[in-house]
Structures are given as structure tokens and as C-alpha cells.
Motif scaffolding. Structure first.
Motif, short mmCIF file in Angstrom:
data_model
loop_
_atom_site.label_atom_id
_atom_site.label_comp_id
_atom_site.label_asym_id
_atom_site.label_seq_id
_atom_site.Cartn_x
_atom_site.Cartn_y
_atom_site.Cartn_z
N ALA A 189 33.77 29.98 27.82
CA ALA A 189 33.07 29.24 28.87
C ALA A 189 33.07 27.75 28.58
CB ALA A 189 31.64 29.75 29.00
N ALA A 190 33.04 27.38 27.29
CA ALA A 190 32.99 25.96 26.91
C ALA A 190 34.39 25.33 26.82
CB ALA A 190 32.27 25.81 25.57
N LEU A 191 35.43 26.15 26.63
CA LEU A 191 36.79 25.63 26.52
C LEU A 191 37.36 25.25 27.89
CD1 LEU A 191 38.05 28.19 23.87
CD2 LEU A 191 38.11 25.69 23.56
N ASP A 192 38.45 24.53 27.87
CA ASP A 192 39.04 24.09 29.14
C ASP A 192 39.75 25.24 29.85
OD1 ASP A 192 41.94 24.15 28.47
OD2 ASP A 192 41.38 22.62 27.00
N GLU A 193 40.25 24.96 31.03
CA GLU A 193 40.78 26.00 31.91
C GLU A 193 42.04 26.66 31.38
OE1 GLU A 193 39.50 27.14 34.86
OE2 GLU A 193 37.73 25.99 34.30
N ARG A 194 42.64 26.11 30.31
CA ARG A 194 43.83 26.77 29.74
C ARG A 194 43.50 28.12 29.15
NH1 ARG A 194 46.20 24.16 25.07
NH2 ARG A 194 44.05 23.54 24.56
N PHE A 195 42.27 28.31 28.71
CA PHE A 195 41.92 29.47 27.90
C PHE A 195 41.37 30.61 28.74
CE2 PHE A 195 41.93 25.94 24.98
CZ PHE A 195 42.47 26.47 23.82
N THR A 196 41.94 31.80 28.52
CA THR A 196 41.41 33.04 29.12
C THR A 196 41.07 34.01 27.99
OG1 THR A 196 43.59 34.10 29.27
CG2 THR A 196 42.87 32.72 31.15
N THR A 299 29.51 29.44 14.44
CA THR A 299 28.79 29.02 15.64
C THR A 299 29.76 28.87 16.79
OG1 THR A 299 29.04 26.65 15.24
CG2 THR A 299 27.16 27.76 14.18
N VAL A 300 29.24 28.89 18.00
CA VAL A 300 30.09 28.70 19.18
C VAL A 300 30.82 27.37 19.08
CG1 VAL A 300 30.08 28.39 21.68
CG2 VAL A 300 28.69 30.19 20.64
N GLU A 301 30.10 26.34 18.64
CA GLU A 301 30.70 25.01 18.56
C GLU A 301 31.87 24.98 17.58
OE1 GLU A 301 26.81 24.96 20.27
OE2 GLU A 301 27.45 25.68 18.28
N GLN A 302 31.71 25.66 16.45
CA GLN A 302 32.79 25.69 15.45
C GLN A 302 33.98 26.51 15.93
OE1 GLN A 302 30.10 27.09 12.39
NE2 GLN A 302 30.40 25.22 11.17
N CYS A 303 33.70 27.59 16.64
CA CYS A 303 34.79 28.39 17.20
C CYS A 303 35.55 27.60 18.26
CB CYS A 303 34.25 29.68 17.79
SG CYS A 303 33.48 30.79 16.55
N ALA A 305 35.76 24.34 18.48
CA ALA A 305 36.50 23.26 17.82
C ALA A 305 37.81 23.75 17.22
CB ALA A 305 35.62 22.62 16.75
N SER A 306 37.83 24.98 16.70
CA SER A 306 39.05 25.50 16.08
C SER A 306 40.15 25.75 17.09
CB SER A 306 38.73 26.79 15.30
OG SER A 306 38.46 27.87 16.18
N LEU A 307 39.78 25.96 18.36
CA LEU A 307 40.75 26.31 19.39
C LEU A 307 41.10 25.15 20.32
CD1 LEU A 307 39.40 29.80 20.55
CD2 LEU A 307 41.52 29.38 19.31
N ALA A 308 40.19 24.22 20.48
CA ALA A 308 40.29 23.24 21.57
C ALA A 308 41.60 22.46 21.57
CB ALA A 308 39.10 22.28 21.51
N SER A 309 42.09 22.10 20.40
CA SER A 309 43.31 21.27 20.34
C SER A 309 44.57 22.08 20.13
CB SER A 309 43.18 20.23 19.22
OG SER A 309 43.03 20.89 17.96
N LEU A 310 44.48 23.39 20.23
CA LEU A 310 45.62 24.27 19.99
C LEU A 310 46.72 24.00 21.02
CD1 LEU A 310 46.36 26.64 18.06
CD2 LEU A 310 45.47 28.19 19.81
N THR A 311 47.94 23.82 20.55
CA THR A 311 49.06 23.54 21.45
C THR A 311 49.95 24.77 21.59
OG1 THR A 311 50.58 22.79 19.72
CG2 THR A 311 49.07 21.15 20.65
N ALA A 312 50.77 24.75 22.63
CA ALA A 312 51.69 25.86 22.86
C ALA A 312 52.67 26.00 21.71
CB ALA A 312 52.43 25.64 24.18
N ASN A 313 53.15 24.89 21.17
CA ASN A 313 54.09 24.97 20.05
C ASN A 313 53.44 25.56 18.80
OD1 ASN A 313 56.41 24.04 21.29
ND2 ASN A 313 55.99 21.89 20.83
#
Length: 351
Positions: A189-196, A299-303, A305-313
Motif C-alpha cells: 500500500a505504501a509502495l508505488d504503483e509498480r508493485f503488486t 517494520t513496514v518502513e524497513q520493508c 525501504a528495501s524494495l522501493a529502489s529495486l530496478t528491473a535489472n
């Protein structure tokens, strides 16, 4: 091979003894609870209704090797063996299996310690799922189990293609409280629209109450989808459609802190990247094989943060690393350990 347990016969069983589902495997009767409360553990060993049922059914049978699937049936296994070797297959650290439940902590945990202290030294073989748990059994009971992981069979799959504009998260397992499943929903819910997030959850023994709470929590978030559970043999192929397998379980007790669950190996066989928290054994394997990302905490925030900058590569690289690690992280890698253990147990019997 004779199997004994709840539910229908597993594959390859020559004979199966089905334990009635209404018979508990712990002494959860008034006399049984009284025995536990007054520390009459020797009497409690055979007090569980399921244990008495199995003992009576197998009383006249003889076996070459008896496998105790978990500590709670150690006394039963030795009774059934009648002098034959016993292999104790310890999936968790038995003294803290359910210590988050007060009644279990007060009544059952001391009973588990009694069973381990009395019967593990008598076993021809012992095994558990990871080395840190083996070290705990060595420390407290003087036996060092061999490691047989919860890995499934190798799967002939390829990493699925990546969509540069989408990161498809997935989680499979039981809808059981304490596994931080709420954090997955809140993180997406907190991540951007890329994430399902797709969830393949098996309802727990609470009649599905916890699963319904999770469904309500995700209501209105169209990027989160709940699916019916999938048979274990079908899971890797089903999960292969996704990108990242997630599991952020907080270290609320020893088994959670050291857990190395079958879902981790399912994710690898599905050729997924893996996202976990700093859980000892999962972190070790993720970092050793380059499988994915480890959050700084649970925590939700730490989870997030670990995913937010993940790139396709990066996801492509992690999925490729999982593909390379599938043989090392499959059951085939552990099968020889089991064969050696059984051979050694049977040769002990002959000696």
C-alpha cells in the motif's frame, strides 16, 4: 513403508494408519493437562489421545526403523520401535515450538524438554533443518542432529520475463498470526504503483478468521490479490509467473529467528528473487547466493525501504542467481544425507 498421521495416505506408502482428526497429539484432556501441570511427565508421555490410538494400532507390528516426525512423538516412536532404531526428525527447536502461546509455554514446553532429554540420546539418528538449531540440541541435550533442509525437489523451470514497469511480489504459505503478513499488505500500500502482491494462503486452524482479517486489511487495494492455496507440488510452477518472493517474519521466538522454511526453497525453485528480513539462515543464503534483498528490520518502513529502489535489472540478476542455485538448494542436495543416515541407523541395529 508404513506411514502414520492425520489425513490420507502420502505417495509411496505401502500401508497408512490415518489418525482421526479429532484426536490431539498432545495430552489435551483433563487428566493429561493435570499431568502436565503437576510435572508428571513420564505419565504424560502416552496420555495424548492420538498417541494412545497409534500405540494400540501398532502394538503387534514390528519395524526395522521408526521415524519420529517431531519431538512430541519421541516416546511413542520408541514404544513402537520395541528396540529397533529410531530416527528423530526435528523440524524446529522443540522446547520453543509455540512459546508465544502462554498455556503452551507453561505446560507443554517443559514436557518437550523432558521428551528431548530422555529420548534423544537413545535415538540412532537425529536431524533438523539448519545448523543453528542443531547447535541448540547439542547444547541442551548432548546430541548434534545432521541438517536436512525443508527443500523440495529440483524443478525444470526458467526465470520468467521481467516487465520494466512492474514488480510482481508473491507470498505463499499458511495464514497464521505472528508471520507479519500484515506488513506485506501495508508495504505494498505504501509502495508505488509498480508493485503488486499476490497471496496464496492456506487458512489456519482458526476457521479462516485470520485470513479474513488480512482480506479486509487489503480491501480497496487493487494491486493485492488473494488466491486459493496451491498444492505443494504445483507451487514452483505457479510462483514462476512472479518476480519476488517475500517473507518478513519477526524474531518473536527462537524458531522464528532461525526459520528456514519450505517457502524459501519454493521461491528459489520458482526462479524468483527473494526479499526477507534479517532472519539468520535466510539472510545467510540470500547473501551467499546473491538471491535478493535483506531489509534492515521487520517494520513496514524497513520493508518498504528495501524494495522501493529495486530496478528491473536488479530483479533480473536476482532471478538469474536463483536459477543458478536451484540444484544446491533442492532436495536432491539433501537426499544423500538421508540415505547415509538411514544406512548408519540400520547398521547400528545389526551391530
Amino acid at each position: 513403508m508404513t506411514t502414520v498421521g492425520y489425513g490420507s495416505a502420502p505417495n509411496d506408502a505401502i500401508e497408512h494408519i490415518e489418525v482421526p482428526s479429532n484426536l490431539p497429539s498432545l495430552p489435551q484432556t483433563v487428566p493429561g493437562v493435570s499431568m502436565l501441570a503437576t510435572r508428571q511427565w513420564r505419565r504424560a508421555e502416552m496420555a495424548a489421545p492420538a498417541v494412545r490410538f497409534v500405540r494400540d494400532v501398532l502394538r503387534e507390528k514390528r519395524f526395522d526403523l521408526v521415524v519420529a516426525n517431531d519431538a512430541r512423538v519421541l516416546a511413542l516412536a520408541h514404544a513402537v520401535a520395541q528396540g529397533a532404531p529410531v530416527w528423530a526428525d526435528l523440524h524446529e527447536w522443540a522446547p520453543e515450538e509455540r512459546t508465544h502461546v502462554l498455556s503452551w509455554r507453561l505446560l507443554v514446553a517443559p514436557f518437550m524438554r523432558h521428551l528431548c532429554a530422555r529420548y534423544l540420546p537413545l535415538c540412532a539418528a537425529t536431524s533438523t533443518v539448519c545448523e543453528p538449531i542443531a547447535e541448540l540440541y547439542d547444547r541442551d541435550f548432548g546430541v548434534h542432529p545432521v541438517v536436512v533442509r525443508n527443500a523440495g525437489p529440483w524443478q525444470s523451470l526458467e526465470p520468467s520475463p521481467i516487465d520494466d514497469d512492474r514488480v510482481r511480489l508473491v507470498h505463499s504459505g499458511g495464514a497464521v498470526g505472528g508471520r507479519n503478513l500484515e506488513a506485506m499488505i501495508d508495504a505494498v500500500a505504501a509502495l508505488d504503483e509498480r508493485f503488486t502482491l499476490d497471496l496464496y494462503l492456506l487458512p489456519a486452524n482458526d476457521g479462516g478468521a485470520y485470513l479474513r482479517k488480512l482480506t479486509s486489511r487489503a480491501a480497496g487495494i487493487d494491486r493485492i490479490v488473494f488466491h486459493p492455496p496451491v498444492a505443494p507440488s504445483d507451487l514452483p510452477a505457479t510462483l514462476n509467473d512472479y518476480d519476488v518472493g517475500v517473507f518478513w517474519i519477526p524474531p518473536t521466538h527462537t524458531n522464528a529467528r532461525l526459520t528456514l522454511p519450505n517457502k524459501f526453497f519454493d521461491y528459489v525453485q520458482a526462479r524468483l528473487a527473494v526479499a526477507v528480513g534479517p532472519t539468520v539462515e535466510m539472510q545467510r543464503l540470500v547473501e551467499h547466493h546473491g538471491l535478493g534483498i535483506v531489509a534492515d528490520g521487520f517494520t513496514v518502513e524497513q520493508c518498504v525501504a528495501s524494495l522501493a529502489s529495486l530496478t528491473a535489472n536488479e530483479v533480473r540478476g536476482f532471478k538469474s542467481a536463483a536459477h543458478s542455485a536451484t540444484h544446491d538448494l533442492s532436495f536432491e542436495s539433501d537426499a544423500q544425507v538421508i540415505r547415509s543416515l538411514v544406512r548408519a541407523s540400520l547398521s547400528t541395529e545389526g551391530a
